[in-house]
Design a protein around this motif. Sequence first.
Motif, mmCIF file in Angstrom:
data_model
loop_
_atom_site.group_PDB
_atom_site.id
_atom_site.type_symbol
_atom_site.label_atom_id
_atom_site.label_comp_id
_atom_site.label_asym_id
_atom_site.label_seq_id
_atom_site.Cartn_x
_atom_site.Cartn_y
_atom_site.Cartn_z
ATOM 1 N N LYS A 202 0.793 -1.237 0.000
ATOM 2 C CA LYS A 202 0.000 0.000 0.000
ATOM 3 C C LYS A 202 0.819 1.277 0.000
ATOM 4 O O LYS A 202 0.252 2.360 0.012
ATOM 5 C CB LYS A 202 -0.940 -0.015 1.200
ATOM 6 N N ILE A 205 0.061 3.639 -2.873
ATOM 7 C CA ILE A 205 -1.236 4.301 -2.716
ATOM 8 C C ILE A 205 -1.161 5.375 -1.626
ATOM 9 O O ILE A 205 -1.723 6.460 -1.772
ATOM 10 C CB ILE A 205 -2.370 3.286 -2.460
ATOM 11 N N HIS A 208 0.463 8.365 -3.179
ATOM 12 C CA HIS A 208 -0.423 9.034 -4.130
ATOM 13 C C HIS A 208 -1.546 9.774 -3.400
ATOM 14 O O HIS A 208 -1.902 10.898 -3.754
ATOM 15 C CB HIS A 208 -1.000 8.002 -5.105
ATOM 16 N N LEU A 380 -7.320 -0.121 -6.355
ATOM 17 C CA LEU A 380 -6.099 0.469 -5.800
ATOM 18 C C LEU A 380 -5.201 1.022 -6.902
ATOM 19 O O LEU A 380 -4.651 2.106 -6.780
ATOM 20 C CB LEU A 380 -5.345 -0.560 -4.951
ATOM 21 N N GLU A 384 -4.014 4.771 -7.397
ATOM 22 C CA GLU A 384 -2.582 5.107 -7.478
ATOM 23 C C GLU A 384 -2.280 5.983 -8.681
ATOM 24 O O GLU A 384 -1.180 6.472 -8.844
ATOM 25 C CB GLU A 384 -1.747 3.825 -7.611
#
Length: 396
Positions: A202, A205, A208, A380, A384
């Motif tokens: 993660k 993400i 981002h 996801l 992203e």
Amino acid sequence: MKNIDTYDFTDKKVIVRVDFNVPLNDKFEITDDTRIRAAIPTIQKIRKNGGAVILMSHLGRPKTGPEDKFSLKHLVKDLSQKLGTEVQFADDCIGQQAADKSAALKPGEVLLLENLRFYKEETKGDEAFAEKLAKLADVYMNDAFGTAHRAHASTAIIAQFFPEEKMFGYVMTNELISINKVVKEGKKPITAVLGGAKVSGKIEIINHLLAKVDNLIIGGGMMFTFIKAMGGHIGNSLVEEDLLDTAKAAMKKAKELGVNFYIPTDTIAADKFANEANKKTCAAGDIPDGWMGLDIGPETIKIFSEVILNSSTILWNGPMGVFELDNFAKGTIDIAMAIADSTAKGAFSLVGGGDSVAAVNKYNLKDKVSYVSTGGGAMLEFIEGKVLPGVAAIEG
Ligand code: AMP
């Protein structure tokens, strides 16, 4: 771009990539039909509008060609019931039988093709294989959000054989609208709630999201990598030692960007990884040796819930604790409820990722959040900022 609502399907054969990758028990009964139910409006729309439907999907991960346990024939009865018509089946997704059955389809009829992944060409994105599938129909529709991040033959490569006659189905359309409501048009304050076991999957993400959100809430096993990075004592809790610097960098970036970065202040610690373990509440950065944090604590629940209740847009991915064990499920339940309460007050909430979706279903909160995404990985990657091949193939 063509649109499922305005397109005239009269006398057209439409090949639809659906996501029928559903769990089956050892009697080949479907144990969760969510994905099949999700595809019904798309199929019925084409049928009612005078088109014939050819459905293609994968099921499971067959390794070396056809395997009975991965056959889509197990879905025919259920699908026929849901659609109110007898669904035909081709026991090979390409070849003479599939071609003959497709050619003979009349308006309103439905044909299900055998598992695409019985051919390794599917996941390889083989062009010749995609062309064989394309030859079965006049129109291509992608309604499989769960595989939109893969450039497979049926999810992306096939689109080139339909330069004009290609579009998204309702599942894809709704997914894209809902995710864009968070990442492109999210009303402030925007809060992302991330949990689950690992930071590693993660971190992109997180980086981002820092550019987009006002609040970033971290729970679950991944919290301990952040707590340790800040110098906390985490006992036997889950940690990714190699990501301590990455965690520090993310917290520094949050500070620079003015994002509120919320990490649990307390935790429910257990003396072993089991439901019947002894447990106690302790400061998240002061866990005794031999103990491990398996859920967020009451003070954390209060702080997180308040942030969530004051948010206009909420993204939730990943449980706050080991919610599979009832004694460590409270954090996940209470945060899910806070998201539901905030939604009732007018916030837009998007839930995605296998385990948070499972939690929302388990606690019957599915209708109390704005949208539950069917595709964890695809969602996801989209968040992203990556281009999804399945989306680009239709839009391009
Ligand atoms: P992920 O697949 O990364 O979203 O992780 C989901 C899994 O994380 C679930 O199975 C949870 O049980 C697990 N998890 C959540 N919190 C913790 C924790 N504090 N320690 C260990 N595992 C956890």
